[in-house]
Design a protein around this motif. Structure first.
Motif, PDB file in Angstrom:
ATOM      1  N   THR A 129       1.163   4.032  -2.940  1.00 36.99           N
ATOM      2  CA  THR A 129       0.502   5.494  -2.631  1.00 36.99           C
ATOM      3  C   THR A 129       1.862   6.399  -3.236  1.00 36.99           C
ATOM      4  O   THR A 129       1.482   7.607  -3.742  1.00 36.99           O
ATOM      5  CB  THR A 129       0.627   5.647  -1.271  1.00 36.99           C
ATOM      6  OG1 THR A 129      -0.424   4.812  -0.452  1.00 36.99           O
ATOM      7  CG2 THR A 129       0.520   7.239  -0.785  1.00 36.99           C
ATOM      8  N   ASN A 171       1.071  -1.193  -0.001  1.00 37.48           N
ATOM      9  CA  ASN A 171       0.034   0.112  -0.055  1.00 37.48           C
ATOM     10  C   ASN A 171       0.954   1.393  -0.006  1.00 37.48           C
ATOM     11  O   ASN A 171       0.552   2.270  -0.560  1.00 37.48           O
ATOM     12  CB  ASN A 171      -0.961  -0.104   1.065  1.00 37.48           C
ATOM     13  CG  ASN A 171      -2.178   0.940   1.040  1.00 37.48           C
ATOM     14  OD1 ASN A 171      -2.749   1.185  -0.366  1.00 37.48           O
ATOM     15  ND2 ASN A 171      -2.602   1.478   2.081  1.00 37.48           N
ATOM     16  N   THR A 211     -12.179   8.912  -0.950  1.00 37.28           N
ATOM     17  CA  THR A 211     -11.330   8.582  -0.045  1.00 37.28           C
ATOM     18  C   THR A 211     -11.845   8.139   1.207  1.00 37.28           C
ATOM     19  O   THR A 211     -11.290   7.018   1.761  1.00 37.28           O
ATOM     20  CB  THR A 211     -10.546   9.993   0.358  1.00 37.28           C
ATOM     21  OG1 THR A 211     -10.120  10.632  -0.989  1.00 37.28           O
ATOM     22  CG2 THR A 211      -9.320   9.725   1.292  1.00 37.28           C
ATOM     23  N   ILE A 212     -12.826   8.437   1.618  1.00 39.89           N
ATOM     24  CA  ILE A 212     -13.570   7.981   3.031  1.00 39.89           C
ATOM     25  C   ILE A 212     -14.066   6.614   2.598  1.00 39.89           C
ATOM     26  O   ILE A 212     -13.908   5.521   3.568  1.00 39.89           O
ATOM     27  CB  ILE A 212     -14.645   8.824   3.359  1.00 39.89           C
ATOM     28  CG1 ILE A 212     -14.159  10.304   3.807  1.00 39.89           C
ATOM     29  CG2 ILE A 212     -15.468   8.438   4.468  1.00 39.89           C
ATOM     30  CD1 ILE A 212     -15.126  11.408   3.952  1.00 39.89           C
ATOM     31  N   SER A 213     -14.816   6.333   1.508  1.00 43.02           N
ATOM     32  CA  SER A 213     -15.318   4.951   1.354  1.00 43.02           C
ATOM     33  C   SER A 213     -14.527   4.049   0.862  1.00 43.02           C
ATOM     34  O   SER A 213     -14.761   2.900   0.949  1.00 43.02           O
ATOM     35  CB  SER A 213     -16.498   5.291   0.292  1.00 43.02           C
ATOM     36  OG  SER A 213     -16.135   5.491  -0.984  1.00 43.02           O
ATOM     37  N   GLY A 214     -13.182   4.744   0.217  1.00 44.39           N
ATOM     38  CA  GLY A 214     -12.267   3.529  -0.328  1.00 44.39           C
ATOM     39  C   GLY A 214     -12.612   2.877  -1.192  1.00 44.39           C
ATOM     40  O   GLY A 214     -12.601   1.465  -1.353  1.00 44.39           O
ATOM     41  N   TRP A 239      -4.001   5.325  -1.749  1.00 44.88           N
ATOM     42  CA  TRP A 239      -3.755   4.836  -0.468  1.00 44.88           C
ATOM     43  C   TRP A 239      -4.977   4.039   0.039  1.00 44.88           C
ATOM     44  O   TRP A 239      -5.042   3.049   0.658  1.00 44.88           O
ATOM     45  CB  TRP A 239      -3.461   6.011   0.585  1.00 44.88           C
ATOM     46  CG  TRP A 239      -3.559   5.767   2.010  1.00 44.88           C
ATOM     47  CD1 TRP A 239      -3.004   4.579   2.742  1.00 44.88           C
ATOM     48  CD2 TRP A 239      -4.558   6.239   2.879  1.00 44.88           C
ATOM     49  NE1 TRP A 239      -3.284   4.624   4.009  1.00 44.88           N
ATOM     50  CE2 TRP A 239      -4.256   5.691   4.189  1.00 44.88           C
ATOM     51  CE3 TRP A 239      -5.305   7.317   2.761  1.00 44.88           C
ATOM     52  CZ2 TRP A 239      -5.222   6.295   5.412  1.00 44.88           C
ATOM     53  CZ3 TRP A 239      -5.966   7.929   3.610  1.00 44.88           C
ATOM     54  CH2 TRP A 239      -5.824   7.209   5.137  1.00 44.88           C
ATOM     55  N   ARG A 240      -6.109   4.665  -0.433  1.00 48.17           N
ATOM     56  CA  ARG A 240      -7.417   4.157   0.099  1.00 48.17           C
ATOM     57  C   ARG A 240      -7.931   3.095  -0.829  1.00 48.17           C
ATOM     58  O   ARG A 240      -8.800   2.102  -0.318  1.00 48.17           O
ATOM     59  CB  ARG A 240      -8.495   5.172   0.032  1.00 48.17           C
ATOM     60  CG  ARG A 240      -8.276   6.361   1.278  1.00 48.17           C
ATOM     61  CD  ARG A 240      -8.522   5.461   2.705  1.00 48.17           C
ATOM     62  NE  ARG A 240      -9.935   5.160   2.925  1.00 48.17           N
ATOM     63  CZ  ARG A 240     -10.347   4.273   3.455  1.00 48.17           C
ATOM     64  NH1 ARG A 240      -9.563   3.421   3.874  1.00 48.17           N
ATOM     65  NH2 ARG A 240     -11.722   4.197   3.621  1.00 48.17           N
ATOM     66  N   ILE A 241      -7.687   2.967  -1.887  1.00 48.83           N
ATOM     67  CA  ILE A 241      -8.378   2.282  -2.957  1.00 48.83           C
ATOM     68  C   ILE A 241      -7.632   0.972  -3.206  1.00 48.83           C
ATOM     69  O   ILE A 241      -8.111  -0.005  -3.377  1.00 48.83           O
ATOM     70  CB  ILE A 241      -8.618   2.998  -4.311  1.00 48.83           C
ATOM     71  CG1 ILE A 241      -9.690   4.127  -4.046  1.00 48.83           C
ATOM     72  CG2 ILE A 241      -9.221   2.091  -5.379  1.00 48.83           C
ATOM     73  CD1 ILE A 241      -9.968   4.959  -5.368  1.00 48.83           C
ATOM     74  N   LEU A 254      -3.757  10.028  -2.245  1.00 48.77           N
ATOM     75  CA  LEU A 254      -5.107   9.825  -1.308  1.00 48.77           C
ATOM     76  C   LEU A 254      -5.534   8.460  -1.888  1.00 48.77           C
ATOM     77  O   LEU A 254      -5.967   7.648  -1.113  1.00 48.77           O
ATOM     78  CB  LEU A 254      -5.963  11.124  -1.382  1.00 48.77           C
ATOM     79  CG  LEU A 254      -5.132  12.085  -0.497  1.00 48.77           C
ATOM     80  CD1 LEU A 254      -6.100  13.326  -0.431  1.00 48.77           C
ATOM     81  CD2 LEU A 254      -5.293  11.549   1.051  1.00 48.77           C
ATOM     82  N   LEU A 255      -5.889   8.611  -3.179  1.00 48.70           N
ATOM     83  CA  LEU A 255      -6.736   7.420  -3.810  1.00 48.70           C
ATOM     84  C   LEU A 255      -5.988   6.271  -3.822  1.00 48.70           C
ATOM     85  O   LEU A 255      -6.371   4.958  -3.495  1.00 48.70           O
ATOM     86  CB  LEU A 255      -7.242   7.833  -5.157  1.00 48.70           C
ATOM     87  CG  LEU A 255      -8.314   9.134  -5.412  1.00 48.70           C
ATOM     88  CD1 LEU A 255      -8.716   9.222  -6.639  1.00 48.70           C
ATOM     89  CD2 LEU A 255      -9.509   8.623  -4.503  1.00 48.70           C
TER      90      LEU A 255
END
Length: 208
Positions: free
Chosen positions: A7, A3, A205-208, A55-57, A52-53
């Motif tokens: 990122t 991850n 970003t929040i929902s991933g 990292w999250r997705i 950011l994406l």
């Protein structure tokens, strides 16, 4: 470790494509704006968003689609912030590319439901902004309607709550900009583009 590598890789790609996409800003801006037209501004913003994406997705096909949308979204947001317009010459390829990318994901994953939901969300978001364009004369343009379709398509792929969250956040952002003083008066024109794109990125970003 994977991850973190993704990122960092996403940030590096964002620097390159963001710097390249700043050509769109320099070409389409009608009046001089040195900071807005600088290559490094687009590079830094794009790198931050893609990091950011990433990292999250994680390593999924959606990341490529979202990266494409945001790479074109940064110049759009800058142009709209400076001149209150969203050039369709950029928005329409953005919408077509997002639809093509998500369509390929539907085919490769045999996931028709997500594609149909994304299409419905795009129509719903565009319809909502079209209604605003009719009700608020001069406040919402055709570019805003097209960009709303992009946001609806991308967030609708994840789900209806993501679409609703994006529209609510974008509305709150527009309201905040409307209330802020601007050159000794109230800002009469609100750039919906940055609000829509920021809301979409926040929700993804929040929902991933």
């Amino acid at each position: 470790m994977v991850n973190a590598s993704l990122t960092a890789g996403s940030a590096a790609v964002g620097l390159v494509v963001g710097a390249a996409a700043s050509w769109i800003t320099r070409t389409l801006l009608r009046r001089p704006a040195h900071l807005a037209q600088s290559w490094w501004l687009g590079a830094v913003i794009t790198a931050t968003l893609l990091a950011l994406l990433g990292w999250r997705i994680g390593f999924h096909g959606e990341l490529l689609v979202y990266a494409y949308v945001l790479t074109l979204g940064v110049p759009l947001a800058v142009i709209d912030w400076v001149e209150h317009r969203l050039p369709r010459i950029v928005v329409l390829p953005q919408l077509a590319g997002a639809a093509l990318g998500l369509g390929l994901l539907c085919v490769t994953r045999f996931d028709l439901a997500s594609g149909l939901r994304a299409l419905g969300a795009a129509l719903a978001a565009a319809g909502f902004y079209l209604l605003l364009a009719v009700l608020v004369e001069g406040g919402v343009g055709s570019g805003d309607v097209s960009l709303a379709a992009v946001v609806g398509l991308v967030t609708g792929w994840s789900g209806w709550p993501e679409l609703a969250g994006s529209l609510v956040l974008a509305s709150l952002g527009a309201l905040l900009l409307l209330l802020l003083p601007h050159h000794g008066s109230r800002r009469k024109a609100v750039p919906f583009g940055p609000c829509l794109l920021a809301a979409m990125t926040t929700v993804l970003t929040i929902s991933g």
